[in-house]
Design a protein around this motif. Sequence first.
Motif, PDB file in Angstrom:
ATOM      1  N   THR A   3       0.697 -11.966  -5.471  1.00  0.00           N
ATOM      2  CA  THR A   3       0.799 -13.026  -5.747  1.00  0.00           C
ATOM      3  C   THR A   3       2.765 -13.508  -5.508  1.00  0.00           C
ATOM      4  O   THR A   3       3.128 -11.736  -5.555  1.00  0.00           O
ATOM      5  CB  THR A   3       0.622 -12.834  -7.421  1.00  0.00           C
ATOM      6  OG1 THR A   3      -0.923 -12.476  -7.836  1.00  0.00           O
ATOM      7  CG2 THR A   3       1.315 -14.002  -8.181  1.00  0.00           C
ATOM      8  N   LEU A  34      -1.758 -20.490 -12.094  1.00  0.00           N
ATOM      9  CA  LEU A  34      -1.515 -20.754 -10.998  1.00  0.00           C
ATOM     10  C   LEU A  34      -1.892 -21.201 -10.104  1.00  0.00           C
ATOM     11  O   LEU A  34      -2.439 -21.350  -8.634  1.00  0.00           O
ATOM     12  CB  LEU A  34      -2.240 -18.779 -10.148  1.00  0.00           C
ATOM     13  CG  LEU A  34      -0.791 -17.673 -11.284  1.00  0.00           C
ATOM     14  CD1 LEU A  34      -2.027 -16.295 -10.552  1.00  0.00           C
ATOM     15  CD2 LEU A  34       0.508 -17.698 -11.510  1.00  0.00           C
ATOM     16  N   ARG A  53       5.074 -20.782  -8.444  1.00  0.00           N
ATOM     17  CA  ARG A  53       4.659 -20.959  -6.932  1.00  0.00           C
ATOM     18  C   ARG A  53       6.005 -19.951  -6.438  1.00  0.00           C
ATOM     19  O   ARG A  53       7.116 -20.434  -6.141  1.00  0.00           O
ATOM     20  CB  ARG A  53       3.544 -21.587  -6.478  1.00  0.00           C
ATOM     21  CG  ARG A  53       2.269 -21.358  -6.745  1.00  0.00           C
ATOM     22  CD  ARG A  53       1.704 -21.913  -5.743  1.00  0.00           C
ATOM     23  NE  ARG A  53       0.445 -22.229  -5.949  1.00  0.00           N
ATOM     24  CZ  ARG A  53      -0.173 -22.865  -5.702  1.00  0.00           C
ATOM     25  NH1 ARG A  53      -0.078 -24.163  -4.715  1.00  0.00           N
ATOM     26  NH2 ARG A  53      -1.716 -23.627  -6.229  1.00  0.00           N
TER      27      ARG A  53
END
Length: 184
Positions: A3, A34, A53
């Motif tokens: 991530t 997400l 992000r």
Amino acid sequence: MGTSLSLLAIHTSAPEGVLQHLGYIRTGQWCAYLREPLSGYALPSHWFLVVARGCDNRFLHAKTLGPLSEHCPVVACSIEEHVMVSSAAYWAGGNQVWRVEHIGEEGPMHLQTSGALPPGFAAMAAVHKEAQAKAGGEKADVDHYFDIPLNAAKAITGFKHDEDIADVDYQRFEVLRQVSSPTV
């Protein structure tokens, strides 16, 4: 695959002013956690969470966090699992109160701190230090120190990016959209 994201938690019950300050608007569209480049969620702990992000969102910069924290406390986190880099900072009254950073490339036991760390930080960090030592210390194939900054943030906000938190509906994050530059 890891991530890469930026998290901003703002202690407020009225996120619209904060979002306006950041140059974001709510869209009224919902997404799973997400799934979208930018989303928000009102945590049960009375923190409003902005998720973006990429680990280097502009809202992580001091020129944004300082003015934003003049109105309400904020916690900012940067997470880059690909290279095991994590950081968390707490801002209030226009100033950074504390910061914790782990850079995996500096070694699995790298930890840099500054400021008046949150209550319980030393005990929490000691647990990770012990786990790292048991796994082989500097030579371990695991990096327990990565979680230290993120757990420091969780102690305040009640949220950590890779845990299932009770009372958080991970299917009801609201899509946010950038409409202007932040007001600083």
